[in-house]
Design a protein around this motif. Structure first.
Motif, PDB file in Angstrom:
ATOM      1  N   ILE A   9     -13.482 -32.930  77.873  1.00  0.00           N
ATOM      2  CA  ILE A   9     -13.140 -33.450  79.193  1.00  0.00           C
ATOM      3  C   ILE A   9     -12.962 -32.299  80.181  1.00  0.00           C
ATOM      4  O   ILE A   9     -13.485 -32.333  81.295  1.00  0.00           O
ATOM      5  CB  ILE A   9     -11.865 -34.323  79.118  1.00  0.00           C
ATOM      6  N   ASN A  16     -12.283 -41.296  84.903  1.00  0.00           N
ATOM      7  CA  ASN A  16     -13.527 -41.455  85.664  1.00  0.00           C
ATOM      8  C   ASN A  16     -13.239 -41.480  87.159  1.00  0.00           C
ATOM      9  O   ASN A  16     -13.974 -40.883  87.949  1.00  0.00           O
ATOM     10  CB  ASN A  16     -14.262 -42.730  85.244  1.00  0.00           C
ATOM     11  N   VAL A  18     -16.955 -44.179  81.914  1.00  0.00           N
ATOM     12  CA  VAL A  18     -15.641 -44.581  81.404  1.00  0.00           C
ATOM     13  C   VAL A  18     -15.642 -44.554  79.877  1.00  0.00           C
ATOM     14  O   VAL A  18     -14.711 -44.042  79.245  1.00  0.00           O
ATOM     15  CB  VAL A  18     -15.249 -45.987  81.925  1.00  0.00           C
ATOM     16  N   GLN A  19     -16.719 -45.086  79.278  1.00  0.00           N
ATOM     17  CA  GLN A  19     -16.811 -45.084  77.813  1.00  0.00           C
ATOM     18  C   GLN A  19     -16.908 -43.664  77.270  1.00  0.00           C
ATOM     19  O   GLN A  19     -16.368 -43.368  76.201  1.00  0.00           O
ATOM     20  CB  GLN A  19     -18.015 -45.918  77.355  1.00  0.00           C
ATOM     21  N   PHE A  69     -15.512 -40.974  78.614  1.00  0.00           N
ATOM     22  CA  PHE A  69     -14.155 -40.433  78.645  1.00  0.00           C
ATOM     23  C   PHE A  69     -13.305 -41.046  77.531  1.00  0.00           C
ATOM     24  O   PHE A  69     -12.514 -40.349  76.886  1.00  0.00           O
ATOM     25  CB  PHE A  69     -13.503 -40.681  80.014  1.00  0.00           C
ATOM     26  N   TYR A  70     -13.482 -42.337  77.296  1.00  0.00           N
ATOM     27  CA  TYR A  70     -12.748 -43.012  76.227  1.00  0.00           C
ATOM     28  C   TYR A  70     -13.052 -42.362  74.868  1.00  0.00           C
ATOM     29  O   TYR A  70     -12.137 -42.082  74.081  1.00  0.00           O
ATOM     30  CB  TYR A  70     -13.129 -44.492  76.219  1.00  0.00           C
ATOM     31  N   CYS A  71     -14.323 -42.096  74.601  1.00  0.00           N
ATOM     32  CA  CYS A  71     -14.711 -41.479  73.329  1.00  0.00           C
ATOM     33  C   CYS A  71     -14.105 -40.083  73.185  1.00  0.00           C
ATOM     34  O   CYS A  71     -13.651 -39.708  72.094  1.00  0.00           O
ATOM     35  CB  CYS A  71     -16.232 -41.411  73.210  1.00  0.00           C
ATOM     36  N   LEU A  79     -11.346 -39.039  74.680  1.00  0.00           N
ATOM     37  CA  LEU A  79      -9.896 -39.221  74.525  1.00  0.00           C
ATOM     38  C   LEU A  79      -9.531 -39.576  73.088  1.00  0.00           C
ATOM     39  O   LEU A  79      -8.500 -39.130  72.575  1.00  0.00           O
ATOM     40  CB  LEU A  79      -9.399 -40.311  75.474  1.00  0.00           C
ATOM     41  N   LYS A  82      -6.906 -45.025  80.294  1.00  0.00           N
ATOM     42  CA  LYS A  82      -6.966 -43.593  80.594  1.00  0.00           C
ATOM     43  C   LYS A  82      -8.414 -43.162  80.870  1.00  0.00           C
ATOM     44  O   LYS A  82      -8.664 -42.307  81.720  1.00  0.00           O
ATOM     45  CB  LYS A  82      -6.378 -42.775  79.443  1.00  0.00           C
ATOM     46  N   GLY A  83      -9.370 -43.752  80.150  1.00  0.00           N
ATOM     47  CA  GLY A  83     -10.786 -43.458  80.401  1.00  0.00           C
ATOM     48  C   GLY A  83     -11.191 -43.852  81.806  1.00  0.00           C
ATOM     49  O   GLY A  83     -11.891 -43.104  82.504  1.00  0.00           O
ATOM     50  N   LEU A  99     -19.281 -35.271  76.643  1.00  0.00           N
ATOM     51  CA  LEU A  99     -18.073 -36.009  76.287  1.00  0.00           C
ATOM     52  C   LEU A  99     -18.095 -36.496  74.841  1.00  0.00           C
ATOM     53  O   LEU A  99     -17.036 -36.714  74.237  1.00  0.00           O
ATOM     54  CB  LEU A  99     -17.878 -37.200  77.239  1.00  0.00           C
ATOM     55  N   GLN A 138      -8.585 -46.959  76.870  1.00  0.00           N
ATOM     56  CA  GLN A 138      -9.542 -47.501  77.843  1.00  0.00           C
ATOM     57  C   GLN A 138      -9.029 -47.296  79.268  1.00  0.00           C
ATOM     58  O   GLN A 138      -9.777 -46.909  80.164  1.00  0.00           O
ATOM     59  CB  GLN A 138      -9.798 -48.988  77.584  1.00  0.00           C
TER      60      GLN A 138
END
Length: 197
Positions: free
Chosen positions: A86, A163, A134-135, A137-139, A141, A158-159, A74, A156
Motif C-alpha cells: 500500500i 481508495n 477497493v478490492q 486495497f482489501y487484498c 490489507l 478500510k479498503g 497491491l 472492506q
C-alpha cells in the motif's frame, strides 16, 4: 476481403488517451485527436465508431496501462506485508510529480468528476474500475501484519477508505500541491490506517 488496418491501433489509442487525459472529453477536439494519433478521420470512425467510442477505448487503455499495474502491486505476494504494498502504491503518486512533473492527476478520477455525472455508461465503468481498486486495497490489507485479526467487513471498509485517500492524493497533485505536502499526506494516511512500519 477486409483491408488490414493501416495504423497501429494500440499506439494510436495510447496517444488518444494522452489527449483525453490532458484536455478532458469536451476539451479534446477531433482535430487534436487526429493530429496526436496520426490517422485520418475516416480511420478513427472506422476503428472506434465516434468520439465517445474512442473515449471509452481510451478508458479501457488506462485500465490496462495504469490501473492493472497498481492492482498487481497491491496483490504482489513477493512483498509479504501488505502494508508495504500500500505504501509503495501511494508513493507512486509523488514519483509521477517528481520524475515527470505530471500534474494531470488520475484519468479515472478526472473522468468520474467530468463525465460520469452526465453519462450512465461512463459512470458504470468508473465505478467498476474503482471497485477493482477497493478490492486491491482489501487484498493488501488482508496481508498487512497490523490487520491480521480484523474481520472481513472492517477490511472492506478500510479498503474503500484507502481508495478514497488514494484518489484524494491524485487530486492534490492536479491541484498543484508541492511534492513534500503530498508526502506528508501519505504519511498521515498510513498512520490513520495503522500501516506505518
Amino acid at each position: 476481403m477486409a483491408r488490414p488496418r493501416e495504423f497501429d491501433e494500440a499506439d494510436a489509442l495510447g496517444k488518444a488517451m494522452q489527449v483525453f487525459w490532458s484536455k478532458g472529453y469536451e476539451g479534446a477536439g477531433i482535430s487534436d485527436l487526429l493530429e496526436a494519433m496520426k490517422i485520418a478521420r475516416g480511420s478513427l470512425y472506422k476503428a472506434f465508431g465516434d468520439k465517445k467510442g474512442l473515449f471509452l477505448a481510451s478508458l479501457k487503455q488506462y485500465e490496462t496501462s495504469c490501473i492493472e499495474p497498481g492492482l498487481q502491486l497491491l496483490n504482489d505476494k513477493n512483498i509479504p506485508n501488505g502494508a508495504h504494498r500500500i505504501q509503495a502504491l501511494l508513493e507512486t503518486v509523488v514519483t509521477v510529480v517528481e520524475d515527470d512533473n505530471d500534474r494531470r492527476g488520475c484519468f479515472l478520477c478526472n473522468t468520474a468528476v467530468d463525465q460520469a455525472p452526465h453519462d450512465p455508461e461512463i459512470s458504470k465503468i468508473c465505478q467498476d474500475m474503482m471497485g477493482k481498486m477497493v478490492q486491491g486495497f482489501y487484498c493488501a490489507l488482508k496481508d498487512a501484519d497490523e490487520h491480521k485479526d480484523l474481520d472481513e467487513e472492517t477490511l472492506q471498509k478500510k479498503g474503500m477508505g484507502l481508495n478514497i485517500a488514494y484518489n484524494g492524493l491524485r487530486v492534490m497533485v492536479k491541484a498543484g500541491y508541492a511534492s513534500e505536502d503530498v508526502r506528508k499526506t501519505i504519511n498521515t494516511i498510513l498512520a490513520e490506517f495503522d500501516l506505518l512500519a
